[in-house]
Every structure is written in structure tokens, then in C-alpha cells.
Design an enzyme around this catalytic site. Structure first.
Site, PDB file in Angstrom:
ATOM      1  N   ASP A 143       7.816  46.213 -88.427  1.00 39.52           N
ATOM      2  CA  ASP A 143       6.770  46.848 -87.609  1.00 39.52           C
ATOM      3  C   ASP A 143       5.373  46.405 -88.051  1.00 39.52           C
ATOM      4  O   ASP A 143       5.169  46.053 -89.215  1.00 39.52           O
ATOM      5  CB  ASP A 143       6.823  48.378 -87.767  1.00 39.52           C
ATOM      6  CG  ASP A 143       7.980  48.985 -86.991  1.00 39.52           C
ATOM      7  OD1 ASP A 143       8.863  48.229 -86.561  1.00 39.52           O
ATOM      8  OD2 ASP A 143       7.991  50.222 -86.851  1.00 39.52           O
ATOM      9  N   ASP A 144       4.449  46.505 -87.139  1.00 43.58           N
ATOM     10  CA  ASP A 144       2.997  46.445 -87.412  1.00 43.58           C
ATOM     11  C   ASP A 144       2.415  45.048 -87.602  1.00 43.58           C
ATOM     12  O   ASP A 144       1.228  44.921 -87.896  1.00 43.58           O
ATOM     13  CB  ASP A 144       2.605  47.292 -88.652  1.00 43.58           C
ATOM     14  CG  ASP A 144       2.957  48.757 -88.503  1.00 43.58           C
ATOM     15  OD1 ASP A 144       3.387  49.140 -87.399  1.00 43.58           O
ATOM     16  OD2 ASP A 144       2.809  49.515 -89.478  1.00 43.58           O
TER      17      ASP A 144
ATOM     18  N   HIS B 127      -2.204  50.848 -82.001  1.00 44.90           N
ATOM     19  CA  HIS B 127      -1.520  51.512 -83.111  1.00 44.90           C
ATOM     20  C   HIS B 127      -2.290  52.745 -83.590  1.00 44.90           C
ATOM     21  O   HIS B 127      -2.175  53.165 -84.728  1.00 44.90           O
ATOM     22  CB  HIS B 127      -1.296  50.542 -84.265  1.00 44.90           C
ATOM     23  CG  HIS B 127      -0.186  50.957 -85.186  1.00 44.90           C
ATOM     24  ND1 HIS B 127      -0.412  51.442 -86.447  1.00 44.90           N
ATOM     25  CD2 HIS B 127       1.157  50.988 -85.025  1.00 44.90           C
ATOM     26  CE1 HIS B 127       0.736  51.724 -87.031  1.00 44.90           C
ATOM     27  NE2 HIS B 127       1.713  51.472 -86.184  1.00 44.90           N
TER      28      HIS B 127
ATOM     29  N   HIS C 184       8.257  46.769 -92.809  1.00 44.71           N
ATOM     30  CA  HIS C 184       6.902  46.537 -92.296  1.00 44.71           C
ATOM     31  C   HIS C 184       6.388  45.140 -92.622  1.00 44.71           C
ATOM     32  O   HIS C 184       6.606  44.633 -93.719  1.00 44.71           O
ATOM     33  CB  HIS C 184       5.938  47.606 -92.825  1.00 44.71           C
ATOM     34  CG  HIS C 184       6.182  48.945 -92.204  1.00 44.71           C
ATOM     35  ND1 HIS C 184       7.148  49.802 -92.663  1.00 44.71           N
ATOM     36  CD2 HIS C 184       5.631  49.544 -91.117  1.00 44.71           C
ATOM     37  CE1 HIS C 184       7.165  50.882 -91.898  1.00 44.71           C
ATOM     38  NE2 HIS C 184       6.260  50.753 -90.954  1.00 44.71           N
TER      39      HIS C 184
ATOM     40  N   HIS D 165       5.220  47.405 -80.057  1.00 41.17           N
ATOM     41  CA  HIS D 165       5.018  48.617 -80.879  1.00 41.17           C
ATOM     42  C   HIS D 165       3.855  49.397 -80.272  1.00 41.17           C
ATOM     43  O   HIS D 165       4.068  50.414 -79.623  1.00 41.17           O
ATOM     44  CB  HIS D 165       4.745  48.191 -82.324  1.00 41.17           C
ATOM     45  CG  HIS D 165       4.853  49.286 -83.324  1.00 41.17           C
ATOM     46  ND1 HIS D 165       5.745  50.320 -83.214  1.00 41.17           N
ATOM     47  CD2 HIS D 165       4.180  49.503 -84.485  1.00 41.17           C
ATOM     48  CE1 HIS D 165       5.602  51.143 -84.259  1.00 41.17           C
ATOM     49  NE2 HIS D 165       4.653  50.667 -85.037  1.00 41.17           N
TER      50      HIS D 165
HETATM   51 ZN    ZN Z   1       3.707  51.238 -86.872  1.00 38.52          ZN
END
Ligand code: ZN
Length: 318
Positions: A115-116, A169, A271, A165
């Protein structure tokens, strides 16, 4: 008594100098005060931004931790696994259609998800995945710099799944309304499409579908994304790398290896973020350990069994 003209001129000159000194002192004081104020303002803006980011990180950690707690509570209530993983898919009313053999084969599947990203670590993560010929899934966020654009492309070119995602964010903004969420998601979808030519239909809600941040019921967001043809994935194994920068490579490997035996389909939350170096350090050993123990590592695709904290099926059949 007559005034001496020379003394008078000197006196005037002294006064003029004194006035000039006072003027300079005032100008300098104002200038210093202004510089100090501007510096303070810049500093405070930076602090605000960094606190904002920290808050999002904290949300991510807190939410993933609480989601995991809820998942393990469920696990204790329900009969031993296979529940989520082996669930019959025939009633699913989404666009998601798993292959027939999915429920019959007994390969243990592990889906590494990041993620991210993109981040400073994306190159290293991709290098390691390439070295082991492993494909993974990247739930990306919206970034505009050249390096990030290269990374989106690399993810796609090297056969990984690029998934959505959130563009911003920022939990506080996207979960404020369905419109905000939809706008953010569309923006990211277009951004990725423009750069890579891929229109992704997979997404992960920031904080997961069971997050407690949204004031609106997450079921509304679930209905929205389902209506728009998206399939969302949460996770059933957390690497713990969202916790803090002190987590070690060993912790990450232990966290993952402790939970993957519990599932036939494991979706591992990791991540791809700046400073999350332990994730990169752990990756080689983690892949080797998983492969040694017979797990098959795959990227998420339309055949992947759904791993969702709140099941889309339950929401749309309510
Ligand atoms: Zn995230």
C-alpha cells in the site's frame, strides 16, 4: 547670550545621527520581526503537513491493528478457517467470478500487497520481486513526480497488479462524503490510466472496509464501488510494518509466517513507503521462506478469492 554657530551645527549633526540610528534600529527590528514571523509561519505549515501525514499513518496503523483484531475475533467465533477462503462463490453478485478450480485445488496462495506507493523504496521492492520472479499487487496513491510515474509504469511493465488505494490518501477528506470518495477514486483511476494505459478495477479502502474513521457507514462506500464495477480487497495477514519505523525485518517475517498457515488464501498487508526500510529488508527472506514452505505467490487478479473484512455479498444482499 549668543549661541556659538559651530556648537549649534554639531548639535544638529548629533541629533540627525541619533535620529538615523533610531530609524535604523526601528527598520531592523521590523525586518527581523518579519523574517522571524515568516520563518515561524513556514515552520508551522511544515509541522502541520507532517502531523497530517503522521495522523494518516497513525490511522493506517490503528485501523489495520483494529481490523486484524476484529478478524481474529471472528476467527475464534467461526469454525476454523476455510470459512472465508473456502466460501462458495456461486452466489456472488459482483462482477467477480472465480474459476471453478479455485475451490478444489489445495495450493496455498499468498498475495503480497503493498500500500501507499510509489515511494523511495519502490525500485528496491521491484528489484527483489524481479530477482525471485514473484508478482505482487500495489495499491497505489496519487503522485505526480517523474520518479513516481516511472514506478507506476515499472509495476505494470513487470507484470504486477496495479490497484487503487486513494489519490490523496487523506482519510478526513475522502470519507467525508460519497461524492468526495468517488471523486478521489476517479482521479486516481484516470491518473493511473493516463500514465500506464491500465484501467484498474481492484481497490483497497484506506484503513480497510472495516475502518472506524468514516462517519458515513462504510456499507455505502461498498455499494458505490460495487455499482461501479470495482472489487475491493482487505487483508487477512498483517506484516505489522505500518506500526512504526522501529519494527525489525524479523518481526515482519514472524508476523507474516505466523498467520499464513491459517489461510488457503492469504492477502498480506505491507507498505511501500518512504522510511519503511524494514519491509524492503524483510522481503527477500520472506519470499524465500514462503517458497520453501510451498506457498504460491501471486498477484491479485479476477480469480483471487475475496478477502474482505466486510463482505460485499452481505452488503448487497441486505
Ligand atoms: Zn494507506
Amino acid at each position: 547670550m549668543s549661541e556659538n554657530p559651530i556648537v549649534g551645527i554639531r548639535e544638529k549633526e548629533r541629533r540627525r545621527r541619533r535620529v538615523n540610528r533610531i530609524k535604523s534600529a526601528i527598520i531592523w527590528t521590523i525586518a527581523i520581526w518579519m523574517i522571524a514571523s515568516i520563518t515561524a509561519i513556514i515552520y508551522l505549515i511544515c509541522r502541520c503537513n507532517s502531523l497530517d501525514n503522521k495522523l494518516d499513518r497513525f490511522n493506517e496503523f490503528f485501523l489495520s491493528a483494529s481490523a486484524n483484531a476484529r478478524v481474529s475475533e471472528k476467527k475464534q467465533e467461526a469454525p476454523p478457517d476455510t470459512s472465508g477462503d473456502e466460501q462458495d462463490d456461486k452466489d456472488r453478485t459482483t462482477s467477480y467470478k472465480p474459476k471453478e478450480d479455485e475451490t478444489t485445488d489445495d495450493t496455498k496462495k499468498v498475495y503480497l500487497t503493498f500500500d501507499d506507493g510509489p515511494s523511495d523504496n519502490t525500485d528496491d521492492i521491484l528489484d527483489i520481486l524481479k530477482e525471485y520472479n514473484v508478482k505482487a499487487t500495489f495499491f497505489v496513491i496519487g503522485k505526480n513526480d517523474e520518479h513516481s510515474k516511472e514506478m507506476y509504469k515499472r509495476i505494470v511493465d513487470e507484470g504486477h497488479t496495479i490497484a487503487l488505494h486513494s489519490y490523496s490518501h487523506k482519510y478526513s477528506e475522502i470519507y467525508k462524503s460519497l461524492e468526495n470518495y468517488e471523486e478521489d477514486l476517479e482521479r486516481l483511476s484516470d491518473h493511473i490510466y493516463d500514465i500506464t494505459g491500465v484501467r484498474s478495477h481492484f481497490l483497497r479502502f484506506p484503513g480497510g472496509s472495516s475502518n472506524q474513521v468514516s462517519n458515513l457507514d462504510m456499507k455505502e462506500f461498498i455499494k458505490l464501488v460495487n455499482d461501479e464495477g470495482y472489487t475491493y480487497f482487505d487483508w487477512n495477514v498483517a506484516s505489522g510494518d505500518a506500526t512504526n519505523q522501529r519494527i525489525t525485518k524479523e518481526d515482519i517475517i514472524n508476523n507474516v509466517m505466523k498467520d499464513v498457515p491459517l489461510h488457503n488464501t492469504s492477502v498480506v498487508l505491507m507498505h511501500d513507503a518512504n522510511n519503511k526500510n524494514s519491509t524492503v529488508e524483510a522481503l527477500k527472506d520472506l519470499i524465500e521462506t514462503l517458497q520453501d514452505q510451498g506457498y504460491t505467490l501471486l498477484p491479485i487478479d479476477e480469480n483471487t478469492k475475496l478477502v474482505q473484512h466486510i463482505s460485499v455479498e452481505e452488503v448487497i444482499n441486505e
